[in-house]
Design a protein around this motif. Sequence first.
Motif, short mmCIF file in Angstrom:
data_model
loop_
_atom_site.label_atom_id
_atom_site.label_comp_id
_atom_site.label_asym_id
_atom_site.label_seq_id
_atom_site.Cartn_x
_atom_site.Cartn_y
_atom_site.Cartn_z
N HIS A 1 0.85 -1.19 0.00
CA HIS A 1 0.00 0.00 0.00
C HIS A 1 0.88 1.24 0.00
N ALA A 2 1.56 1.39 -1.10
CA ALA A 2 2.48 2.50 -1.27
C ALA A 2 2.70 2.67 -2.77
N TYR A 3 3.51 3.65 -3.10
CA TYR A 3 3.89 3.83 -4.50
C TYR A 3 5.39 3.65 -4.61
N ASP A 4 5.82 2.83 -5.55
CA ASP A 4 7.25 2.58 -5.71
C ASP A 4 7.52 2.33 -7.19
N TRP A 5 8.52 3.01 -7.70
CA TRP A 5 8.92 2.84 -9.10
C TRP A 5 10.35 2.30 -9.09
N MET A 6 10.52 1.11 -9.56
CA MET A 6 11.83 0.48 -9.56
C MET A 6 12.28 0.27 -11.00
N SER A 7 13.45 0.78 -11.33
CA SER A 7 14.02 0.57 -12.66
C SER A 7 15.01 -0.59 -12.56
N ILE A 8 14.73 -1.65 -13.28
CA ILE A 8 15.52 -2.87 -13.15
C ILE A 8 16.35 -3.11 -14.40
N LYS A 9 17.63 -3.32 -14.17
CA LYS A 9 18.55 -3.63 -15.26
C LYS A 9 19.19 -4.96 -14.96
N HIS A 10 19.70 -5.60 -15.97
CA HIS A 10 20.36 -6.88 -15.77
C HIS A 10 21.51 -7.00 -16.74
N THR A 11 22.62 -7.54 -16.26
CA THR A 11 23.81 -7.63 -17.11
C THR A 11 23.58 -8.51 -18.34
N LYS A 12 22.63 -9.45 -18.25
CA LYS A 12 22.38 -10.33 -19.40
C LYS A 12 21.38 -9.72 -20.38
N TRP A 13 20.80 -8.59 -20.00
CA TRP A 13 19.85 -7.93 -20.89
C TRP A 13 20.59 -6.90 -21.75
N PRO A 14 20.00 -6.49 -22.87
CA PRO A 14 20.62 -5.43 -23.67
C PRO A 14 20.87 -4.19 -22.82
N ALA A 15 21.98 -3.51 -23.10
CA ALA A 15 22.41 -2.41 -22.24
C ALA A 15 21.36 -1.32 -22.10
N GLY A 16 20.61 -1.07 -23.14
CA GLY A 16 19.65 0.02 -23.08
C GLY A 16 18.29 -0.35 -22.52
N TYR A 17 18.13 -1.61 -22.17
CA TYR A 17 16.80 -2.04 -21.72
C TYR A 17 16.64 -1.85 -20.21
N VAL A 18 15.52 -1.31 -19.83
CA VAL A 18 15.15 -1.16 -18.42
C VAL A 18 13.73 -1.66 -18.25
N LEU A 19 13.52 -2.51 -17.27
CA LEU A 19 12.17 -2.93 -16.91
C LEU A 19 11.72 -2.09 -15.73
N ASN A 20 10.64 -1.37 -15.91
CA ASN A 20 10.10 -0.53 -14.85
C ASN A 20 9.03 -1.30 -14.08
N GLN A 21 9.30 -1.57 -12.82
CA GLN A 21 8.29 -2.17 -11.96
C GLN A 21 7.62 -1.05 -11.17
N ILE A 22 6.35 -0.83 -11.44
CA ILE A 22 5.63 0.24 -10.78
C ILE A 22 4.61 -0.37 -9.83
N VAL A 23 4.84 -0.20 -8.56
CA VAL A 23 3.89 -0.67 -7.54
C VAL A 23 3.00 0.51 -7.17
N ALA A 24 1.75 0.38 -7.49
CA ALA A 24 0.79 1.45 -7.23
C ALA A 24 -0.35 0.89 -6.40
N GLY A 25 -0.01 0.52 -5.18
CA GLY A 25 -1.03 -0.01 -4.27
C GLY A 25 -1.70 1.11 -3.53
N THR A 26 -2.22 2.03 -4.28
CA THR A 26 -2.72 3.28 -3.71
C THR A 26 -4.24 3.33 -3.66
N ALA A 27 -4.86 2.18 -3.74
CA ALA A 27 -6.32 2.14 -3.63
C ALA A 27 -6.72 0.91 -2.83
N GLY A 28 -7.85 0.98 -2.21
CA GLY A 28 -8.38 -0.19 -1.53
C GLY A 28 -7.98 -0.32 -0.08
N ALA A 29 -6.98 0.42 0.33
CA ALA A 29 -6.54 0.38 1.73
C ALA A 29 -5.71 1.63 1.98
#
Lengths: 75, 132
Positions: free
Chosen positions: B69-97
Motif C-alpha cells: 500500500h504505497a507507490y514505488d517505481w523500480m528501474s531494473i537492469k540486468h547484465t544479461k539484458w541489452p544495455a539500453g533495456y530497463v524494466l520498470n516495476q511500478i507498484v501502485a497499491g494506492t487504492a483499496g486500503a
Amino acid sequence: MQTEAPDVTVLPVRGNHEVHGDPDGKHWLAVFKPGLDSNGVSYFPGEEGFSYTWSPPGHPEIVIIALDQFSTPIM
Amino acid sequence: MNLVELENALKKAQASHAAHIFVFAHEMAFTCTNHGDDDNMAKYPEERDKFVDLLQSYGCEYFFAGHDHAYDWMSIKHTKWPAGYVLNQIVAGTAGAPFYEDKKILRRPSRVRPDPAGSQAEHSRLSPRHRR
C-alpha cells in the motif's frame, strides 16, 4: 464495466485478498466477469474471467496483459 | 501464473506490432516496501527471473503491481539484458486500503540483490502526504 467516469475502462485482476475466502473465484466471476466480457477482453485459455489481454479500441499498438493472482509457483 | 500463456499473449502483441505492452499483476516481482521476499514473486526467484526475462525478450518495459500500500517505481537492469533495456516495476497499491504510515517501511532500502543474478535496481518512492 460501469465506472463513475464515463469512457474509463476498468480492468481488474485478483490479488491475495480476493483469493482468500474465494479460492475458486466463484464470487469474483459473478461480480467481475460480466463487465470484463463487455469490455471485450481476450482471456487466456482456461483462465476465463481471470487472466486476459486487452487493447483500447482503435489502438492495437497498445496491449495490456492482466495476470491473475498466482497461488502456486510460477509455471 | 502460466508463463506459456503469457508468452503466447506476448507473441500476439508482437505480431500486431504493439509498440507499448503493459503487464499487470497483483504481487510485485521484486520486493520494494512492506511485503518481503517470502510474500511476492521473489519467493520463487528462478521462476520470477523467467517471468522478467520473458517481459524483456518481448520488449515490455512496464510491469504494474499492487500488494504494497504505497507507490514505488523500480528501474531494473540486468547484465544479461541489452544495455539500453530497463524494466520498470511500478507498484501502485494506492487504492483499496490506507497508505502505510510507517516511514521506516517506506525508507527500506532495496533488497534486490545485485549479484550473482546481475540485476540492479534504482528506486523512486513517494510517501503519501494525506491519509485516505
